[in-house]
Design an enzyme around this catalytic site. Structure first.
Site, PDB file in Angstrom:
ATOM      1  N   ARG A  15       0.840  -1.190   0.000  1.00  0.00           N
ATOM      2  CA  ARG A  15       0.000   0.000   0.000  1.00  0.00           C
ATOM      3  C   ARG A  15       0.876   1.241   0.000  1.00  0.00           C
ATOM      4  NH1 ARG A  15      -1.101   1.840   5.655  1.00  0.00           N
ATOM      5  NH2 ARG A  15       0.514   0.833   6.895  1.00  0.00           N
ATOM      6  N   TYR A 148      12.162   8.243  14.684  1.00  0.00           N
ATOM      7  CA  TYR A 148      12.036   7.974  13.253  1.00  0.00           C
ATOM      8  C   TYR A 148      13.077   8.762  12.467  1.00  0.00           C
ATOM      9  CZ  TYR A 148       9.826   8.076   8.606  1.00  0.00           C
ATOM     10  OH  TYR A 148       9.564   7.987   7.269  1.00  0.00           O
ATOM     11  N   LYS A 152      16.089   7.246  10.170  1.00  0.00           N
ATOM     12  CA  LYS A 152      16.271   7.559   8.753  1.00  0.00           C
ATOM     13  C   LYS A 152      17.633   8.185   8.488  1.00  0.00           C
ATOM     14  CE  LYS A 152      12.392   6.087   7.023  1.00  0.00           C
ATOM     15  NZ  LYS A 152      12.360   4.964   6.066  1.00  0.00           N
TER      16      LYS A 152
END
Length: 290
Positions: A15, A148, A152
């Site tokens: 998705r 997060y 990253k």
């Protein structure tokens, strides 16, 4: 087509951004396998060609090598791994215990490392490539998604180190994404008016489409990028106008008097090193894949 006969795995490809990437590889002629913990709501297809879904929890260190070994045995090769799975809820650092932030790091940094290590022998045999799906969150402060952003940032550095250690057999690159319009955009930006307002903050005037991220991933996996490794490609529509430009009174005064000025020896510096891009991959549930 340029990727005819090649085999591509897209993690979290059921998705959102991942499905858009998968469709782009299908359009380029590749055989595409998507993996995630849950199946897609509907098959990921393009012009009658369908990506094959395999259930996989990327945080299971035993299951991941088994998956890649079985896939290579079935298809006879593996040409590209797209490490796309990732995400985070909005959570201020002080509002979550260390174990919650650790889960974000595990999904967004350790899982891509686990997948890359498992895929390495098969990618090396095919002289293939890895595409990391990073974020501008890893290039600037990310309040509300600090773990997060840290993951990253680490992912981009990991890719650069892999590119050196695994050369010349395997190329490794990173796409640094800005905001992308997916079926979940309303969860992050609100209704259509909210999405349009957020898109207007981008120089391109809109959010990216998943297919545009996919086109960039296909390029990095293709022979056109044969000499590109250890690179980070920004896919963010030009970034975001620095907030200080609208806050600085000197700029407003200069604009107000621009029509009456004929000559000046003083110019205001409008450049900054601050990146104010908005996270594209924030999810409502850390277990969800992009």
């Amino acid at each position: 087509m340029e990727l005819d006969g090649r085999v591509v795995v897209v993690t979290g490809g059921t998705r959102g951004v991942g499905a858009g990437i998968a469709r782009s590889f299908l359009a380029a002629g590749a055989q595409v396998v998507v993996c995630a913990r849950r199946p897609p709501d509907e098959p990921v297809t393009h012009d009658g060609r369908k990506a094959v879904y395999h259930p996989l929890d990327l945080r299971d260190p035993a299951a991941v090598p088994e998956f890649f070994d079985a896939l290579a045995a079935e298809y006879g090769r593996l040409d590209t791994l797209v490490n796309n799975a990732g995400g985070t809820p909005y959570r201020l650092l002080a509002d979550g215990g260390p174990e919650r932030h650790a889960r974000v790091l595990e999904l967004n940094l350790l899982a891509p490392l686990t997948a890359s290590l498992a895929a390495r022998p098969h990618l090396g045999a095919a002289r293939g490539s890895i595409v990391m799906i990073g974020s501008v969150s890893g290039t600037r402060p990310s309040p509300g998604s600090a773990a997060y952003g840290a993951a990253k940032a680490g992912l981009e550095n990991l890719a650069r180190s892999m590119a050196v250690e695994w050369a010349p057999e395997i190329r490794v690159n990173t796409l640094l994404l800005g905001m992308v319009r997916t079926e979940l955009a309303h969860l992050h930006y609100g209704d259509e008016a909210g999405v349009a307002a957020v898109g207007a903050t981008v120089p391109a005037g809109r959010l990216a489409e998943p297919s545009e991220v996919g086109a960039a991933a296909v390029f990095l996996a293709s022979d056109r990028a044969a000499y590109v490794s250890g690179a980070s490609l920004l896919v963010h529509g030009g970034g975001e106008r620095p907030a200080f430009l609208d806050a600085a009174t000197v700029n407003r005064h200069a604009h107000a008097h621009a029509d009456t000025e004929t000559d000046t020896d003083t110019e205001t510096d409008t450049e900054t090193d601050t990146d104010t891009e908005t996270d594209t991959e924030t999810e409502t549930d850390v277990a969800k894949e992009t």
